[in-house]
Design a protein around this motif. Sequence first.
Motif, PDB file in Angstrom:
ATOM      1  N   VAL A 117      39.312  26.432  71.537  1.00  0.00           N
ATOM      2  CA  VAL A 117      40.515  25.813  70.970  1.00  0.00           C
ATOM      3  C   VAL A 117      41.217  24.966  72.042  1.00  0.00           C
ATOM      4  O   VAL A 117      41.629  23.825  71.788  1.00  0.00           O
ATOM      5  CB  VAL A 117      41.470  26.880  70.399  1.00  0.00           C
ATOM      6  N   SER A 120      39.582  21.731  72.598  1.00  0.00           N
ATOM      7  CA  SER A 120      39.781  20.752  71.524  1.00  0.00           C
ATOM      8  C   SER A 120      41.006  19.869  71.778  1.00  0.00           C
ATOM      9  O   SER A 120      41.132  18.801  71.187  1.00  0.00           O
ATOM     10  CB  SER A 120      39.902  21.463  70.175  1.00  0.00           C
ATOM     11  N   PHE A 121      41.901  20.313  72.644  1.00  0.00           N
ATOM     12  CA  PHE A 121      43.055  19.490  72.983  1.00  0.00           C
ATOM     13  C   PHE A 121      42.739  18.478  74.082  1.00  0.00           C
ATOM     14  O   PHE A 121      43.528  17.602  74.379  1.00  0.00           O
ATOM     15  CB  PHE A 121      44.232  20.368  73.433  1.00  0.00           C
ATOM     16  N   VAL A 168      44.668  32.971  56.966  1.00  0.00           N
ATOM     17  CA  VAL A 168      44.421  32.958  58.412  1.00  0.00           C
ATOM     18  C   VAL A 168      45.450  32.157  59.213  1.00  0.00           C
ATOM     19  O   VAL A 168      45.605  32.387  60.422  1.00  0.00           O
ATOM     20  CB  VAL A 168      43.002  32.435  58.734  1.00  0.00           C
ATOM     21  N   ALA A 169      46.173  31.224  58.582  1.00  0.00           N
ATOM     22  CA  ALA A 169      47.083  30.352  59.333  1.00  0.00           C
ATOM     23  C   ALA A 169      48.101  31.122  60.177  1.00  0.00           C
ATOM     24  O   ALA A 169      48.317  30.771  61.347  1.00  0.00           O
ATOM     25  CB  ALA A 169      47.804  29.391  58.378  1.00  0.00           C
ATOM     26  N   PRO A 170      48.738  32.169  59.636  1.00  0.00           N
ATOM     27  CA  PRO A 170      49.745  32.860  60.446  1.00  0.00           C
ATOM     28  C   PRO A 170      49.169  33.486  61.718  1.00  0.00           C
ATOM     29  O   PRO A 170      49.867  33.611  62.729  1.00  0.00           O
ATOM     30  CB  PRO A 170      50.289  33.940  59.501  1.00  0.00           C
ATOM     31  N   PHE A 172      46.553  32.250  63.570  1.00  0.00           N
ATOM     32  CA  PHE A 172      46.366  31.174  64.554  1.00  0.00           C
ATOM     33  C   PHE A 172      47.706  30.662  65.081  1.00  0.00           C
ATOM     34  O   PHE A 172      47.824  30.321  66.258  1.00  0.00           O
ATOM     35  CB  PHE A 172      45.567  30.030  63.928  1.00  0.00           C
ATOM     36  N   HIS A 173      48.704  30.612  64.211  1.00  0.00           N
ATOM     37  CA  HIS A 173      50.033  30.163  64.627  1.00  0.00           C
ATOM     38  C   HIS A 173      50.587  31.044  65.742  1.00  0.00           C
ATOM     39  O   HIS A 173      51.088  30.554  66.756  1.00  0.00           O
ATOM     40  CB  HIS A 173      50.954  30.188  63.396  1.00  0.00           C
ATOM     41  N   ARG A 174      50.452  32.356  65.580  1.00  0.00           N
ATOM     42  CA  ARG A 174      50.919  33.268  66.628  1.00  0.00           C
ATOM     43  C   ARG A 174      50.090  33.145  67.900  1.00  0.00           C
ATOM     44  O   ARG A 174      50.632  33.150  69.003  1.00  0.00           O
ATOM     45  CB  ARG A 174      50.802  34.720  66.144  1.00  0.00           C
ATOM     46  N   PHE A 176      48.218  30.658  69.086  1.00  0.00           N
ATOM     47  CA  PHE A 176      48.092  29.401  69.833  1.00  0.00           C
ATOM     48  C   PHE A 176      49.343  28.543  69.854  1.00  0.00           C
ATOM     49  O   PHE A 176      49.411  27.587  70.630  1.00  0.00           O
ATOM     50  CB  PHE A 176      46.918  28.591  69.276  1.00  0.00           C
ATOM     51  N   ILE A 177      50.320  28.839  69.023  1.00  0.00           N
ATOM     52  CA  ILE A 177      51.531  28.011  69.016  1.00  0.00           C
ATOM     53  C   ILE A 177      52.729  28.804  69.545  1.00  0.00           C
ATOM     54  O   ILE A 177      53.272  28.472  70.595  1.00  0.00           O
ATOM     55  CB  ILE A 177      51.814  27.441  67.608  1.00  0.00           C
ATOM     56  N   THR A 178      53.117  29.847  68.826  1.00  0.00           N
ATOM     57  CA  THR A 178      54.285  30.598  69.313  1.00  0.00           C
ATOM     58  C   THR A 178      53.895  31.631  70.367  1.00  0.00           C
ATOM     59  O   THR A 178      54.763  32.181  71.034  1.00  0.00           O
ATOM     60  CB  THR A 178      55.002  31.317  68.156  1.00  0.00           C
ATOM     61  N   ARG A 179      52.593  31.894  70.500  1.00  0.00           N
ATOM     62  CA  ARG A 179      52.085  32.848  71.491  1.00  0.00           C
ATOM     63  C   ARG A 179      52.808  34.190  71.408  1.00  0.00           C
ATOM     64  O   ARG A 179      53.238  34.765  72.403  1.00  0.00           O
ATOM     65  CB  ARG A 179      52.180  32.239  72.901  1.00  0.00           C
ATOM     66  N   GLU A 180      52.912  34.662  70.178  1.00  0.00           N
ATOM     67  CA  GLU A 180      53.469  35.984  69.935  1.00  0.00           C
ATOM     68  C   GLU A 180      52.318  36.970  69.783  1.00  0.00           C
ATOM     69  O   GLU A 180      51.205  36.576  69.445  1.00  0.00           O
ATOM     70  CB  GLU A 180      54.288  35.970  68.635  1.00  0.00           C
TER      71      GLU A 180
ATOM     72  N   ALA B 118      49.657  20.475  73.509  1.00  0.00           N
ATOM     73  CA  ALA B 118      48.435  20.350  74.305  1.00  0.00           C
ATOM     74  C   ALA B 118      48.664  20.822  75.735  1.00  0.00           C
ATOM     75  O   ALA B 118      47.833  21.523  76.319  1.00  0.00           O
ATOM     76  CB  ALA B 118      47.938  18.905  74.281  1.00  0.00           C
ATOM     77  N   PHE B 121      48.311  24.482  76.642  1.00  0.00           N
ATOM     78  CA  PHE B 121      46.979  25.044  76.850  1.00  0.00           C
ATOM     79  C   PHE B 121      46.502  24.861  78.281  1.00  0.00           C
ATOM     80  O   PHE B 121      45.495  25.430  78.684  1.00  0.00           O
ATOM     81  CB  PHE B 121      45.968  24.410  75.887  1.00  0.00           C
ATOM     82  N   ARG B 131      56.885  28.709  74.150  1.00  0.00           N
ATOM     83  CA  ARG B 131      57.093  29.982  73.463  1.00  0.00           C
ATOM     84  C   ARG B 131      58.595  30.249  73.305  1.00  0.00           C
ATOM     85  O   ARG B 131      59.075  30.630  72.229  1.00  0.00           O
ATOM     86  CB  ARG B 131      56.426  31.120  74.256  1.00  0.00           C
ATOM     87  N   TYR B 134      60.176  27.889  70.630  1.00  0.00           N
ATOM     88  CA  TYR B 134      59.918  28.293  69.249  1.00  0.00           C
ATOM     89  C   TYR B 134      60.648  29.584  68.893  1.00  0.00           C
ATOM     90  O   TYR B 134      61.109  29.754  67.758  1.00  0.00           O
ATOM     91  CB  TYR B 134      58.419  28.441  68.989  1.00  0.00           C
ATOM     92  N   ALA B 169      53.872  28.226  59.621  1.00  0.00           N
ATOM     93  CA  ALA B 169      52.539  28.487  60.186  1.00  0.00           C
ATOM     94  C   ALA B 169      51.449  27.600  59.590  1.00  0.00           C
ATOM     95  O   ALA B 169      50.627  27.044  60.333  1.00  0.00           O
ATOM     96  CB  ALA B 169      52.183  29.971  60.045  1.00  0.00           C
ATOM     97  N   PRO B 170      51.405  27.426  58.257  1.00  0.00           N
ATOM     98  CA  PRO B 170      50.305  26.610  57.703  1.00  0.00           C
ATOM     99  C   PRO B 170      50.324  25.164  58.189  1.00  0.00           C
ATOM    100  O   PRO B 170      49.276  24.517  58.266  1.00  0.00           O
ATOM    101  CB  PRO B 170      50.548  26.694  56.184  1.00  0.00           C
ATOM    102  N   HIS B 173      48.873  25.202  61.730  1.00  0.00           N
ATOM    103  CA  HIS B 173      47.446  25.509  61.624  1.00  0.00           C
ATOM    104  C   HIS B 173      46.641  24.251  61.296  1.00  0.00           C
ATOM    105  O   HIS B 173      45.608  23.970  61.911  1.00  0.00           O
ATOM    106  CB  HIS B 173      47.263  26.571  60.530  1.00  0.00           C
ATOM    107  N   ILE B 177      44.804  23.318  64.689  1.00  0.00           N
ATOM    108  CA  ILE B 177      43.591  24.155  64.701  1.00  0.00           C
ATOM    109  C   ILE B 177      42.502  23.523  63.820  1.00  0.00           C
ATOM    110  O   ILE B 177      41.462  23.116  64.321  1.00  0.00           O
ATOM    111  CB  ILE B 177      43.908  25.600  64.247  1.00  0.00           C
ATOM    112  N   ARG B 179      42.858  20.748  62.165  1.00  0.00           N
ATOM    113  CA  ARG B 179      43.027  19.291  62.245  1.00  0.00           C
ATOM    114  C   ARG B 179      42.744  18.627  60.900  1.00  0.00           C
ATOM    115  O   ARG B 179      42.038  17.621  60.801  1.00  0.00           O
ATOM    116  CB  ARG B 179      42.140  18.714  63.366  1.00  0.00           C
TER     117      ARG B 179
END
Lengths: 209, 209
Positions: A117, A120-121, A168-170, A172-174, A176-180, B118, B121, B131, B134, B169-170, B173, B177, B179
Amino acid sequence: MSSPATQPDFGSARPGGRTARTRAAVRDATLAELAAHGYRGLTVDGVAERSGVHRTTVYRRWGGVDGLVVDALDLAGEDGWQPPDTGGFAGDCRALAAEVHRSFADPAQGAASAAVVAASFQSPRAAEALRGFYADRNARSEVIVSRAVDRGELPAGTDAAAVVRAVVAPLFHRLFITREPLDAGVAEQAAEAAVAAALAGVFQLPSGA
Amino acid sequence: MSSPATQPDFGSARPGGRTARTRAAVRDATLAELAAHGYRGLTVDGVAERSGVHRTTVYRRWGGVDGLVVDALDLAGEDGWQPPDTGGFAGDCRALAAEVHRSFADPAQGAASAAVVAASFQSPRAAEALRGFYADRNARSEVIVSRAVDRGELPAGTDAAAVVRAVVAPLFHRLFITREPLDAGVAEQAAEAAVAAALAGVFQLPSGA
């Protein structure tokens, strides 16, 4: 052990033959290097050394770093993965979310997946390969919804892809985005939310057919 | 124009004073460089040149590239953003999702926001700052749920943070993720799915209070 749902299971596709073994060895080395050093630290020399495959062979067959990442994803997509089949819609969704959670929680597989992942960035070719991988995974998962429609659990015309993404979105959101933190309860709640929305008709296609 | 919901609005915080103007100029330059060249191409020299602030000043006050990214996020978090208040729970959720969609669709702001994701990462400090950003944004958005509980639209004991995360989240995603394309209809569906799940009691806290 089942393969993961919506992320690469980099260990399961092991076709026979010398060429296939070389490919698997290079794939393993690519992911290990990626997990250890990130995309920025991924080199053909590092992969050659770790895999025991000569660097001129790696250059000739994979071209370079981007080709290595793309082929690792292509190989992951060639497995026989099928989504969970528990006999019921809610159970299938919960099992799918649980698979994603478990595979990211697994130290080796989780690190490799997160590294892809991250790559990919930084690499458009890696991004495109990852997009293709997820599109295929999500398409295979749509059978969860068509089975539920056949059983009368969901209305006809439910957008199967939308349901699968919602499950699955929630997660991945945790991650890779909010890192929770992610745990089994979070995965279960994500599945239950998608199920409730599907039952409420939120994912009905406009045509209704 | 309102600020975006769950991503940085890098343009809105413009406090007065010379120091604040310098900080805003460096922030603008940081985001422009990040959007143009990525984290890997972000340099103190590039930011100094674009902002017109002397490079020794940038080094002294921001330390380096990571400090620039972190401060841009800190500054974005100092705005007065509040979530939409449409008078109803479903409307608030739809407006929140629409804001996220619009802000990523905006070329300049979308590019800067994507560049910060990006960067997260590649830099642990950027990841931690994102983090925190958000977490603060989501916390501010929880009033959408508490208002809905006060109005009797949602049961008491609904996990506000879980609802807010479910709305957005969606969108993340798809953007980062899988894309896949994002449009207003996708944003609305994400909001409606979160609303249906909340109404079904999926986000009830275990204690029920």
